[in-house]
Scaffold this motif. Structure first.
Motif, PDB file in Angstrom:
ATOM      1  N   LYS A 145      62.911 -19.942  16.412  1.00 24.54           N
ATOM      2  CA  LYS A 145      61.055 -18.868  15.706  1.00 24.54           C
ATOM      3  C   LYS A 145      60.782 -19.559  14.406  1.00 24.54           C
ATOM      4  O   LYS A 145      61.384 -19.458  13.044  1.00 24.54           O
ATOM      5  CB  LYS A 145      61.193 -17.445  16.013  1.00 24.54           C
TER       6      LYS A 145
ATOM      7  N   TYR B 115      66.308 -18.373  21.012  1.00 24.17           N
ATOM      8  CA  TYR B 115      65.079 -18.559  20.891  1.00 24.17           C
ATOM      9  C   TYR B 115      64.643 -18.055  19.404  1.00 24.17           C
ATOM     10  O   TYR B 115      63.915 -18.637  18.654  1.00 24.17           O
ATOM     11  CB  TYR B 115      64.649 -17.548  21.352  1.00 24.17           C
TER      12      TYR B 115
ATOM     13  N   LEU C   1      60.871 -10.331  18.930  1.00 23.57           N
ATOM     14  CA  LEU C   1      59.603 -10.841  19.318  1.00 23.57           C
ATOM     15  C   LEU C   1      58.576 -10.220  17.831  1.00 23.57           C
ATOM     16  O   LEU C   1      57.955 -11.098  17.187  1.00 23.57           O
ATOM     17  CB  LEU C   1      59.164 -10.061  20.554  1.00 23.57           C
TER      18      LEU C   1
ATOM     19  N   GLU D 234      59.680 -17.103  24.043  1.00 26.81           N
ATOM     20  CA  GLU D 234      59.170 -16.386  24.418  1.00 26.81           C
ATOM     21  C   GLU D 234      58.386 -15.858  24.991  1.00 26.81           C
ATOM     22  O   GLU D 234      58.925 -14.581  25.881  1.00 26.81           O
ATOM     23  CB  GLU D 234      57.659 -16.357  23.127  1.00 26.81           C
TER      24      GLU D 234
END
Length: 356
Positions: free
Chosen positions: A344, A340, A287, A47
């Motif tokens: 998550k 990523y 995000l 992140e």
């Protein structure tokens, strides 16, 4: 004396352009950005690294601006100065008897120097004068958005309370998550944003200074789910965060955009801004917890719905890149974000599907 002044101006512009070129070719890496270089070497698997990339995407430096829009800015400035709104350059050429005439040669050399300087200054202004220009753009953006709201009120029926409730269930969670991410990273209060839904004839979304975003309802059939919707809203947030409204105002100051000959170059600058907003949007989407690969599929669906224009033609008629070009760029960024997003813990996938 006049010849001396002309030579001085020429030398100044030439040195200034060389300075900009050297920045683009050999950018310095300040101490505060050394951590960023380390993160880039690691990749987009954390992140922290994505936030660094997001910040850089929104706040591009001069070297980045030169490398991305340098050629279009300088060439566009020259072409705009030679032709421009009144086509004075063309008239001078015809009235003087041809390019070999001394009158035209003097005019052309002066226009080239002036255009090169304007093009170089435009890049500096887009980096360092975005904020004040964005403030100047506020009345125009307010007028355009108000006009759209009035048009929507006059032309379209108001949706029923049931439909409004369903739309809120579909849109609000996406908007809330994106606003929270932006607030945490850029310290912009979530309450600052205004996201309005309107009926319309085509799938589209617009934004402007003042944290205002309008979604036209046909876009929902393209987004299909909340992840796709996130890509669209985050893209518009990217425009606002990068202060693209202010940059557009500056383009009108430095380029004679009404000159038809300069259109390909000013369009190229606008298309670069769209790609910047795309990049910002996919980072924000990841995000916020939505699957960033849906941004790739979004542009595949957009191509199927609206078609594709040949790149050489698109350069003359559109301020936006082709759907195919955006698809390719999203695919590259999506592949970088796979590591990523796959790890998550609070990933939401595609979210709710659009069924309204």
């Amino acid at each position: 004396m006049r010849r001396f002044v002309s030579k001085f101006i020429f030398c100044f512009i030439f040195c200034f352009i060389l300075f900009l070129a050297s920045i683009a070719a050999y950018p310095d890496v300040p101490i505060e950005h050394q951590a960023e270089s380390t993160l880039e070497a690691i990749g987009l698997n954390s992140e922290e690294s994505i936030i660094f990339k997001l910040r850089n995407s929104v706040n591009r430096g001069l070297s980045d601006e030169v490398s991305r829009t340098g050629l279009a800015s300088i060439t566009g400035g020259i072409v705009g100065s030679v032709f421009g709104f009144s086509w004075y350059g063309l008239w001078t050429f015809l009235d003087s008897g041809g390019a070999s005439n001394l009158v035209y040669i003097n005019f052309l050399s002066g226009a080239i120097l002036k255009g090169a300087l304007l093009g170089a200054l435009s890049m500096v202004s887009r980096v360092y004068l975005r904020s004040p220009a964005d403030f100047v753009a506020w009345p125009y953006v307010w007028y355009e958005i108000t006009k759209e709201k009035i048009k929507h009120w006059v032309v379209y029926d108001k949706p029923t309370p049931e439909i409004q409730q369903d739309m809120s269930v579909y849109i609000d969670p996406v908007a809330t998550r994106l606003k929270t991410v932006v607030e945490q990273i850029f310290q912009i209060p979530a309450s600052s944003w205004s996201i309005t839904t309107m009926a319309g004839a085509s799938p589209n979304a617009v934004s402007g200074t003042g944290y205002k975003i309008i979604l036209y309802s046909p876009i929902f059939s393209i987004t299909q789910n909340q992840a796709g919707l996130s890509c669209v809203i985050a893209h518009e947030m990217g425009h606002v965060l990068a202060k693209h409204s202010g940059q557009s105002v500056l383009d009108f100051l430095f380029f004679q955009k009404w000159g038809i000959a300069s259109i390909p170059f000013t369009n190229a600058i606008s298309q670069e801004r769209e790609q910047q907003a795309d990049e910002t949007g996919i980072y924000l989407t990841a995000l916020a917890g939505y699957d960033p690969s849906e941004c790739v599929r979004l542009w595949r669906r957009m191509s199927a719905a609206t078609g594709n224009v040949r790149p050489i033609v698109n350069m003359f008629i559109s301020t936006h890149p082709t759907n195919a070009a955006r698809f390719d760029e999203m695919k590259k960024l999506s592949n970088q974000l796979k590591g990523y997003y796959s790890s998550k813990p609070d990933a939401l996938g595609l979210g709710i599907e659009y069924q309204l």
